[in-house]
Design a protein around this motif. Structure first.
Motif, PDB file in Angstrom:
ATOM      1  N   UNK A 124      -2.632   4.082   8.105  1.00  0.00           N
ATOM      2  CA  UNK A 124      -3.365   4.936   7.166  1.00  0.00           C
ATOM      3  C   UNK A 124      -2.612   5.020   5.841  1.00  0.00           C
ATOM      4  N   UNK A 125      -1.289   5.240   5.925  1.00  0.00           N
ATOM      5  CA  UNK A 125      -0.499   5.330   4.698  1.00  0.00           C
ATOM      6  C   UNK A 125      -0.597   4.059   3.874  1.00  0.00           C
ATOM      7  N   UNK A 126      -0.413   2.923   4.528  1.00  0.00           N
ATOM      8  CA  UNK A 126      -0.337   1.662   3.795  1.00  0.00           C
ATOM      9  C   UNK A 126      -1.709   1.152   3.382  1.00  0.00           C
ATOM     10  N   UNK A 127      -2.693   1.305   4.239  1.00  0.00           N
ATOM     11  CA  UNK A 127      -3.995   0.684   3.983  1.00  0.00           C
ATOM     12  C   UNK A 127      -5.026   1.625   3.364  1.00  0.00           C
ATOM     13  N   UNK A 128      -4.865   2.935   3.542  1.00  0.00           N
ATOM     14  CA  UNK A 128      -5.907   3.860   3.087  1.00  0.00           C
ATOM     15  C   UNK A 128      -5.447   4.837   2.010  1.00  0.00           C
ATOM     16  N   UNK A 129      -4.201   5.288   2.067  1.00  0.00           N
ATOM     17  CA  UNK A 129      -3.708   6.227   1.060  1.00  0.00           C
ATOM     18  C   UNK A 129      -3.456   5.468  -0.245  1.00  0.00           C
ATOM     19  N   UNK A 130      -4.056   5.959  -1.330  1.00  0.00           N
ATOM     20  CA  UNK A 130      -3.971   5.267  -2.607  1.00  0.00           C
ATOM     21  C   UNK A 130      -3.185   6.098  -3.617  1.00  0.00           C
ATOM     22  N   UNK A 131      -2.783   5.438  -4.702  1.00  0.00           N
ATOM     23  CA  UNK A 131      -2.114   6.144  -5.802  1.00  0.00           C
ATOM     24  C   UNK A 131      -3.029   7.262  -6.288  1.00  0.00           C
ATOM     25  N   UNK A 132      -2.458   8.445  -6.424  1.00  0.00           N
ATOM     26  CA  UNK A 132      -3.226   9.617  -6.822  1.00  0.00           C
ATOM     27  C   UNK A 132      -3.592  10.517  -5.664  1.00  0.00           C
ATOM     28  N   UNK A 133      -3.549   9.999  -4.433  1.00  0.00           N
ATOM     29  CA  UNK A 133      -3.846  10.815  -3.267  1.00  0.00           C
ATOM     30  C   UNK A 133      -2.692  11.777  -2.984  1.00  0.00           C
TER      31      UNK A 133
END
Length: 394
Positions: free
Chosen positions: A233-242
């Motif tokens: 989730x961190x690497x694939x789904x969490x984006x800059x700004x989250x």
């Protein structure tokens, strides 16, 4: 520390309890989570429940504590307690939860051992449990008191994501509000808590991989575990700004104020705390003798390699030796490359050194054994383990 009344009971039953702990602890956790499902939401790791690692670690810590009380009646196993206390505070464990654990653990003991749990046996093991719990509660209160805030979790915004090594990403996190933040220490870690696919919150610890003392940002490096719940989730789904929830920084295997030589023995993603330690020493312009012994699949697989090289080159008495499965045609400047697995006998180790190990459990067990065989005192060797301490459980 253990009462005269309880000592003979523990002596007589320790082996039996230890033998049945692998059966007791799964029953304990299942019963506790049925009664308190909220504990699985953001506190306990569901993955470590599924694979049994948390149950093994709990069993190992209780038995270790009981045996220590028998063999060293005037002391407590401070190193083990400190490790547990730091893990607990990074997850926001509270004093009232020890009563919940006690009730459900002793229910499980009674279920497994049956009539063997006489009132005398129950009373003696209750004493052991609360001696351990009270020691941890005291340590944890002291750790919480050192925080710059009174919050278990604060919001941090993802400022950047940078790939490093093989399937790893370095996150730069910045505070999302004006909560005072606690400086970390090189070698320490934070917990990151996020919602996973089914909406449940899960927390994992990640080493501070650089700028550990900074309070205006945190750097963590996360390796992708495709079978995991949090790192994908961190690497694939969490984006800059989250925004993600982050604990205050903790960790008992941190850089000490010492002039003794320091040897860092790491493998794989275990290089992350070593990278922070090396960067801190370089920033301090330390003249300590520092040796990095690291094992990895290839040069491209080494996480934070540029940061590590820069720190090693900046230190006046530092050397880096890498053992790689695939040796590059040309070794990076300032690094000695070997083929195969880390072998400390291939390098000259400084006398009187302190050692920090980090990496897969089998690697650390092998490294520690080789160091002790070479005459290094066991007291000079510390290790950081990611996840439950299965070394203690063994």
């Amino acid at each position: 520390m253990l009462s005269d009344k309880s000592r003979p009971v523990i002596e007589a039953t320790a082996a039996v309890v230890a033998e049945h702990m692998p059966e007791i602890t799964p029953k304990f956790y299942a019963h506790m989570f049925e009664a308190h499902p909220e504990l699985m939401d953001g506190t306990f790791s569901r993955a470590n429940q599924r694979n049994g690692e948390q149950a093994q670690a709990l069993a190992g810590s209780i038995v270790h504590f009981a045996v220590h009380l028998l063999e060293h009646p005037d002391t407590l196993p401070e190193t083990v307690l400190a490790r547990i206390a730091h893990k607990h505070t990074a997850l926001g464990i509270t004093e009232d939860q020890y009563q919940i654990v006690y009730e459900n653990l002793f229910w499980a003991i009674a279920q497994v051992l049956g009539d063997a749990v006489t009132p005398e046996v129950a009373e003696a093991w209750t004493e052991v449990y609360w001696l351990m719990a009270d020691a941890l509660i005291t340590l944890e209160k002291d750790l919480y008191a050192k925080q710059a805030n009174d919050k278990m979790w604060t919001d941090w915004r993802v400022a950047s994501k940078e790939p490093t090594g093989n399937a790893a990403v370095t996150f730069r996190l910045e505070p999302a509000d004006d909560t005072p933040q606690t400086p970390g220490q090189p070698g320490g870690y934070v917990s990151v808590r996020i919602k996973v696919a089914d909406g449940l919150r899960q927390a994992r610890q990640y080493s501070l991989s650089g700028d550990a003392a900074a309070t205006d940002h945190r750097l963590i490096t996360v390796k992708l575990d495709e079978a995991g719940e949090v790192s994908p989730v961190l690497i694939q789904s969490v984006e800059v700004g989250d925004v993600v929830e982050v604990s205050n920084p903790y960790g008992d295997i941190t850089l000490q104020d010492s002039a003794a030589p320091l040897v860092l023995m790491t493998a794989g993603i275990g290089i992350t705390p070593a990278a922070a330690i090396l960067s801190a020493l370089a920033e301090q312009r330390s003249d300590r003798a520092v040796r990095l012994l690291h094992g990895d699949a290839s040069w491209d697989s080494v996480a934070l390699r540029d940061q590590v090289l820069e720190a090693v080159q900046a230190l006046p008495d530092a050397q880096a030796d890498l053992w790689l499965g695939v040796v590059p045609e040309q070794a990076p400047e300032g690094v000695t490359v070997h083929e195969g697995q880390v072998d400390a006998s291939q390098v000259e180790l400084p006398a009187g050194a302190e050692y920090i190990l980090c990496g897969p459990l089998a690697f650390m067990q092998s490294a520690r054994s080789s160091l002790i065989d070479a005459g290094v005192p066991a007291t000079s060797i510390r290790y950081e383990i990611f996840g439950p301490d299965l070394w203690l459980a063994a």
